[in-house]
Design an enzyme around this catalytic site. Structure first.
Site, PDB file in Angstrom:
ATOM      1  N   LYS A 118       0.814  -1.214   0.000  1.00 51.39           N
ATOM      2  CA  LYS A 118       0.000   0.000   0.000  1.00 51.39           C
ATOM      3  C   LYS A 118       0.851   1.269   0.000  1.00 51.39           C
ATOM      4  O   LYS A 118       0.452   2.285  -0.574  1.00 51.39           O
ATOM      5  CB  LYS A 118      -0.924   0.000   1.211  1.00 51.39           C
ATOM      6  N   GLU A 202      -2.675   6.829   8.101  1.00 57.90           N
ATOM      7  CA  GLU A 202      -3.521   7.655   7.230  1.00 57.90           C
ATOM      8  C   GLU A 202      -4.480   8.483   8.045  1.00 57.90           C
ATOM      9  O   GLU A 202      -4.884   8.086   9.138  1.00 57.90           O
ATOM     10  CB  GLU A 202      -4.386   6.747   6.335  1.00 57.90           C
ATOM     11  N   HIS A 237     -13.970  -3.613   8.869  1.00 58.80           N
ATOM     12  CA  HIS A 237     -13.310  -3.260   7.610  1.00 58.80           C
ATOM     13  C   HIS A 237     -13.467  -4.339   6.546  1.00 58.80           C
ATOM     14  O   HIS A 237     -12.694  -4.406   5.599  1.00 58.80           O
ATOM     15  CB  HIS A 237     -11.817  -2.967   7.825  1.00 58.80           C
ATOM     16  N   ARG A 299      -6.903  -8.167  -9.218  1.00 64.84           N
ATOM     17  CA  ARG A 299      -7.534  -9.481  -9.399  1.00 64.84           C
ATOM     18  C   ARG A 299      -9.031  -9.261  -9.587  1.00 64.84           C
ATOM     19  O   ARG A 299      -9.521  -8.144  -9.476  1.00 64.84           O
ATOM     20  CB  ARG A 299      -7.314 -10.338  -8.155  1.00 64.84           C
TER      21      ARG A 299
HETATM   22  P1  ADP Z   1     -12.677  -8.315  -2.118  1.00 61.69           P
HETATM   23  O1  ADP Z   1     -11.646  -7.262  -1.847  1.00 61.69           O
HETATM   24  O2  ADP Z   1     -12.479  -9.052  -3.395  1.00 61.69           O
HETATM   25  O3  ADP Z   1     -14.059  -7.847  -1.910  1.00 61.69           O
HETATM   26  P2  ADP Z   1     -12.366  -9.238   0.528  1.00 61.69           P
HETATM   27  O4  ADP Z   1     -11.428  -8.108   0.831  1.00 61.69           O
HETATM   28  O5  ADP Z   1     -13.643  -9.268   1.209  1.00 61.69           O
HETATM   29  O6  ADP Z   1     -12.488  -9.418  -1.046  1.00 61.69           O
HETATM   30  O7  ADP Z   1     -11.676 -10.591   0.801  1.00 61.69           O
HETATM   31  C1  ADP Z   1     -10.341 -10.569   0.610  1.00 61.69           C
HETATM   32  C2  ADP Z   1      -9.785 -11.890   0.616  1.00 61.69           C
HETATM   33  O8  ADP Z   1     -10.502 -12.848   1.395  1.00 61.69           O
HETATM   34  C3  ADP Z   1      -9.790 -12.478  -0.712  1.00 61.69           C
HETATM   35  O9  ADP Z   1      -8.851 -11.858  -1.547  1.00 61.69           O
HETATM   36  C4  ADP Z   1      -9.334 -13.817  -0.266  1.00 61.69           C
HETATM   37  O10 ADP Z   1      -8.018 -13.743   0.213  1.00 61.69           O
HETATM   38  C5  ADP Z   1     -10.164 -14.108   0.921  1.00 61.69           C
HETATM   39  N1  ADP Z   1     -11.317 -14.901   0.551  1.00 61.69           N
HETATM   40  C6  ADP Z   1     -12.602 -14.549   0.670  1.00 61.69           C
HETATM   41  N2  ADP Z   1     -13.405 -15.540   0.288  1.00 61.69           N
HETATM   42  C7  ADP Z   1     -12.620 -16.574  -0.094  1.00 61.69           C
HETATM   43  C8  ADP Z   1     -12.868 -17.888  -0.591  1.00 61.69           C
HETATM   44  N3  ADP Z   1     -14.092 -18.364  -0.784  1.00 61.69           N
HETATM   45  N4  ADP Z   1     -11.823 -18.660  -0.891  1.00 61.69           N
HETATM   46  C9  ADP Z   1     -10.591 -18.197  -0.712  1.00 61.69           C
HETATM   47  N5  ADP Z   1     -10.296 -16.986  -0.245  1.00 61.69           N
HETATM   48  C10 ADP Z   1     -11.285 -16.166   0.069  1.00 61.69           C
HETATM   49  P1  ADP Z   2      -7.703  -3.959   2.759  1.00 61.34           P
HETATM   50  O1  ADP Z   2      -6.470  -4.232   1.987  1.00 61.34           O
HETATM   51  O2  ADP Z   2      -7.731  -4.671   4.053  1.00 61.34           O
HETATM   52  O3  ADP Z   2      -8.923  -4.107   1.931  1.00 61.34           O
HETATM   53  P2  ADP Z   2      -8.145  -1.083   2.554  1.00 61.34           P
HETATM   54  O4  ADP Z   2      -7.067  -0.071   2.527  1.00 61.34           O
HETATM   55  O5  ADP Z   2      -8.833  -1.355   1.276  1.00 61.34           O
HETATM   56  O6  ADP Z   2      -7.568  -2.415   3.192  1.00 61.34           O
HETATM   57  O7  ADP Z   2      -9.218  -0.627   3.640  1.00 61.34           O
HETATM   58  C1  ADP Z   2     -10.247  -1.465   4.081  1.00 61.34           C
HETATM   59  C2  ADP Z   2     -11.386  -0.657   4.656  1.00 61.34           C
HETATM   60  O8  ADP Z   2     -10.958   0.153   5.752  1.00 61.34           O
HETATM   61  C3  ADP Z   2     -12.009   0.329   3.692  1.00 61.34           C
HETATM   62  O9  ADP Z   2     -12.980  -0.273   2.894  1.00 61.34           O
HETATM   63  C4  ADP Z   2     -12.604   1.362   4.621  1.00 61.34           C
HETATM   64  O10 ADP Z   2     -13.813   0.941   5.168  1.00 61.34           O
HETATM   65  C5  ADP Z   2     -11.610   1.417   5.735  1.00 61.34           C
HETATM   66  N1  ADP Z   2     -10.636   2.489   5.497  1.00 61.34           N
HETATM   67  C6  ADP Z   2      -9.460   2.356   4.872  1.00 61.34           C
HETATM   68  N2  ADP Z   2      -8.795   3.510   4.834  1.00 61.34           N
HETATM   69  C7  ADP Z   2      -9.569   4.424   5.452  1.00 61.34           C
HETATM   70  C8  ADP Z   2      -9.416   5.801   5.762  1.00 61.34           C
HETATM   71  N3  ADP Z   2      -8.320   6.471   5.450  1.00 61.34           N
HETATM   72  N4  ADP Z   2     -10.431   6.425   6.416  1.00 61.34           N
HETATM   73  C9  ADP Z   2     -11.534   5.746   6.782  1.00 61.34           C
HETATM   74  N5  ADP Z   2     -11.724   4.446   6.530  1.00 61.34           N
HETATM   75  C10 ADP Z   2     -10.762   3.775   5.876  1.00 61.34           C
HETATM   76 MG    MG Z   3      -9.378  -3.082   0.263  1.00 62.33          MG
END
Ligand code: ADP
Ligand code: ADP
Ligand code: MG
Length: 668
Positions: A118, A202, A237, A299
């Site tokens: 990130k 952040e 989250h 992906r």
């Molecule tokens: P996305 O960002 O695609 O909405 P999430 O952040 O909710 O997905 O889930 C992130 C990760 O959770 C996926 O990239 C994977 O690592 C894991 N995951 C969720 N469901 C499955 C599954 N059915 N089989 C394998 N891994 C999964």
């Molecule tokens: P991950 O890789 O676990 O998906 P993200 O950076 O996409 O991590 O953040 C996951 C979630 O956390 C976001 O969907 C949001 O709800 C919350 N989030 C992330 N960054 C912020 C931010 N700077 N302020 C408020 N909420 C945040």
């Molecule tokens: Mg994310």
């Protein structure tokens, strides 16, 4: 251009099944890989060929690059689809696949690397002039530096693992004094989950909404976006319900965000399906200058079906075409939004207990038919194990309007029947009908704010309890004791003595009942567990699991399942589970107040106490990780630790005793 004739899917569960479906339509053969735990899994059954790649632990199977490449070689597959999770964002895997002469259905190793961390991704996006969340994503990792940066940024801040995903290694910090503890906890989780404890800090965006843009690139330099998805309904989250388009999205903001996402993709010569995630400050509604880049997922995403339903496209088909070297099937101006789509993720988890993940054999699984898309990776009899993600299925509804889509989804959730494990379906249905959510007033805090009403446990009404007692009594046979209750439909039949004692457990309480047959079809059920003390019940009809019965002049219809020690009644969208006492088991009963017991299989992360140590009720004793969650187990009462039975790194089973307290001295 290359031709793809056989795809190996390096994944499992619903996404593996999803990919097989499209490959089949395209006339492409499929190869499944599977672990010992998945030998009879649905994706194995669906694929044309299947190869066992190792034991249940993902690190020994679904993450085992050599075994997967060997399977591809033996089956002569020419391409590998990684699905999501597992190896999907692992650039070393991509290189190994390509070196083996195979096509990787996904972006280049270089693009994945650019977005993999990130901090580096944010630096890259700043350079590409994409707005990023204000914060610190530099090299320094010392507490003093990071705490200083947090002060400069201004609280609240969010600490994030730079290698993070799935909401892990993330801590919101409200006040300066909480920063050090939050940092070490985020680091610990990051180290354990990603083997990398480096973090960024952040600004925590106010009234945050998660709005992401689906992008697609090809190897000819074309990049388009397929509009936005709103994934603001979150807990811890993690996404719970996703939809497209975003409620109340102004057209100018859609255009600007779409352009920013395309710019992000172009900056890394992106090829294939990807998602650019933005965080939006929605405190004054949505405006075109209040969104910031969070990360890019290189992906296909779990929630891609909502985009498919509003665009009428098959994103897996696009992935395969692009991987084969074709041009994107459509240009930006040929893409448009039709109606509204909403997706709900059904998980084996207990919403009322902090979304504690659950395991279990799916004794019964039935999804509603009709105008609803069901993406599932399991069927009746399959097991939700602690080895993998506890997602059971996704339900996706499409409507002309958001209200129509939500209403369809809520209805479908209500008609979904799952027995054998606890699920979040009732919680999801309530969320669909939540006044704020239904009105489109959503942000990532919505679920937490309304958690009590969304997870309130509705006590079963007398007529349902009475019916469960009748089912448990064995006095009416409904295909009850067979292994497949739905198939074993017998005529409504009465047998055994006319009066019985029945004990049933609902929630944590065991209750005794008496049931007496008072007429050909009539029963009287009594017991303290009934609000009215007693219920007169008449069976109208029992056709397999479909029971019709009346109490107090009202005839109702419901579905009743008996499997082993459990009786499950599905009625008006709710699942009422009862256990016969031999099957009843809860952490409380097991622990008895003198022990700390794991309620599920998991791994011990940290032991915080030692023998001889005095503890007060509620003191943290053990931190364990089960499935996708870190959990702290606390002292059940004041006392002195007599024994610690586990050490860090230990794998424990459901019901294992972790720590024992000295027996309580009798009160004088
Ligand atoms: P996305 O960002 O695609 O909405 P999430 O952040 O909710 O997905 O889930 C992130 C990760 O959770 C996926 O990239 C994977 O690592 C894991 N995951 C969720 N469901 C499955 C599954 N059915 N089989 C394998 N891994 C999964
Ligand atoms: P991950 O890789 O676990 O998906 P993200 O950076 O996409 O991590 O953040 C996951 C979630 O956390 C976001 O969907 C949001 O709800 C919350 N989030 C992330 N960054 C912020 C931010 N700077 N302020 C408020 N909420 C945040
Ligand atoms: Mg994310």
């Amino acid at each position: 251009m290359s031709t793809i004739t056989k795809i190996l899917i390096a994944n499992r569960g619903e996404i593996a099944c999803r990919i097989i479906r499209t490959a089949r339509i395209m006339g492409i053969a499929t190869v499944a890989v599977y672990s010992d735990a998945d030998a009879s899994a649905l994706h194995v059954e669906m694929a044309d060929e299947a190869v066992l790649i190792g034991p249940a632990q993902a690190s020994e199977s679904y993450l085992k690059v050599d075994a997967i490449l060997d399977a591809a070689r033996r089956t002569e597959a020419d391409a590998i689809h990684p699905g999501y999770g597992f190896l999907s964002e692992n650039p070393d895997f991509v290189e190994r696949v390509e070196k083996a002469g195979l096509i990787f259905i996904g972006p280049s190793a270089k693009a994945i690397r650019a977005m993999g961390l990130k901090d580096a991704a944010k630096a890259l996006m700043e350079k590409a002039k994409v707005p990023v969340v204000p914060g610190y994503h530099g090299e320094a990792q010392e507490l003093v530096v990071l705490a200083g940066k947090a002060n400069e940024i201004g609280f609240p801040v969010l600490i994030k693992a730079r290698a993070g995903g799935g909401g892990k290694g993330m801590r919101k910090v409200e006040r300066q004094e909480d920063f050090p503890a939050a940092l070490s906890s985020a680091r610990r989780e990051a180290k354990a989950s990603f083997g990398d404890d480096r973090v960024l800090v952040e600004k925590y965006v106010a009234t945050p909404r998660h709005i992401e843009i689906q992008v697609f690139g090809d190897s000819h330099g074309n990049v388009v976006h397929l509009f936005e998805r709103d994934c603001s309904a979150q807990r811890r989250h993690q996404k719970v319900i996703e939809e497209a388009p975003a409620p109340e999205m102004p057209e100018d903001m859609r255009t600007v965000m779409g352009a920013a996402a395309v710019k992000a993709a172009r900056a890394i010569n992106y090829c294939g399906a990807g998602t650019v995630e933005f965080i939006v400050d929605a405190s004054d509604g949505l405006c075109a200058d209040k969104f910031w880049f969070m990360e890019m997922n290189t992906r296909l995403q779990v929630e891609h079906p909502v985009t498919e339903l509003i665009t009428g496209l098959d994103l897996v088909e696009w992935q395969i075409r692009v991987a084969a070297g074709e041009q994107l099937p459509l240009k930006q101006n040929a893409l448009s939004i039709d109606g509204h789509a909403v997706e709900a993720r059904i998980y084996a988890e207990d919403a009322g207990k902090g979304f504690l993940p659950a395991v279990g054999r799916l004794a019964h699984l039935a999804f509603p038919g009709g105008d609803i898309r069901v993406d599932a990776g399991v069927r009746t009899g399959d097991e939700i194990t602690p080895f993998y993600d506890p997602m059971i299925a996704k339900l996706i509804a499409h409507g002309r309007t958001r209200a129509e889509a939500l209403s369809k989804l809520a209805g479908a959730l209500g008609r979904t029947e799952i027995a054998g494990t606890v699920t979040n379906t009732a919680f999801l249905a309530r969320l669909c009908r939540d006044a704020d959510f239904a009105a489109g007033r959503l942000d990532t805090g919505l679920i937490d704010r309304n958690i009590d009403s969304l997870t309130a446990v509705e006590a079963a009404p007398d007529h349902i309890i009475a019916l469960a007692v009748l089912a448990a009594s064995g006095m009416v046979r409904n295909g009850a004791e067979g292994s497949d209750p739905v198939a074993a439909i017998g005529p409504f039949e009465i047998w055994g003595s006319p009066r019985r004692q029945v004990a049933l457990t609902s929630g944590d309480a065991e209750q005794g009942f008496e049931i007496e047959r008072v007429g050909a079809q009539d029963w009287r059920i009594g017991g303290d567990g009934l609000e009215a003390g007693g219920v007169d019940l008449t069976m109208v009809r029992a056709d397999g699991c479909d029971w019709q019965f009346s109490t107090a002049g009202v005839t109702r219809r419901c579905r009743v399942l008996c499997a082993q020690d459990a009786v499950t009644v599905f009625h008006e969208g709710l699942t009422h589970g009862f256990l016969r006492p031999s099957g009843a088991r809860g952490a409380e009963q097991l622990g008895g107040g003198d022990q700390v017991v794991s309620a599920m299989p998991g791994i011990i992360k940290q032991v915080l106490v030692e023998p001889g140590q005095a503890v007060a009720s509620g003191d943290p004793m053990v931190i364990m990780e089960a499935m996708k969650m870190e959990m702290t187990l606390n002292a059940p009462r004041d006392g002195v630790v007599s024994e610690v039975l586990v050490s860090e790194g230990a794998q424990v089973t459901d019901g294992a005793i972790l720590v024992a307290l000295e027996a309580q001295a009798k009160a004088a």
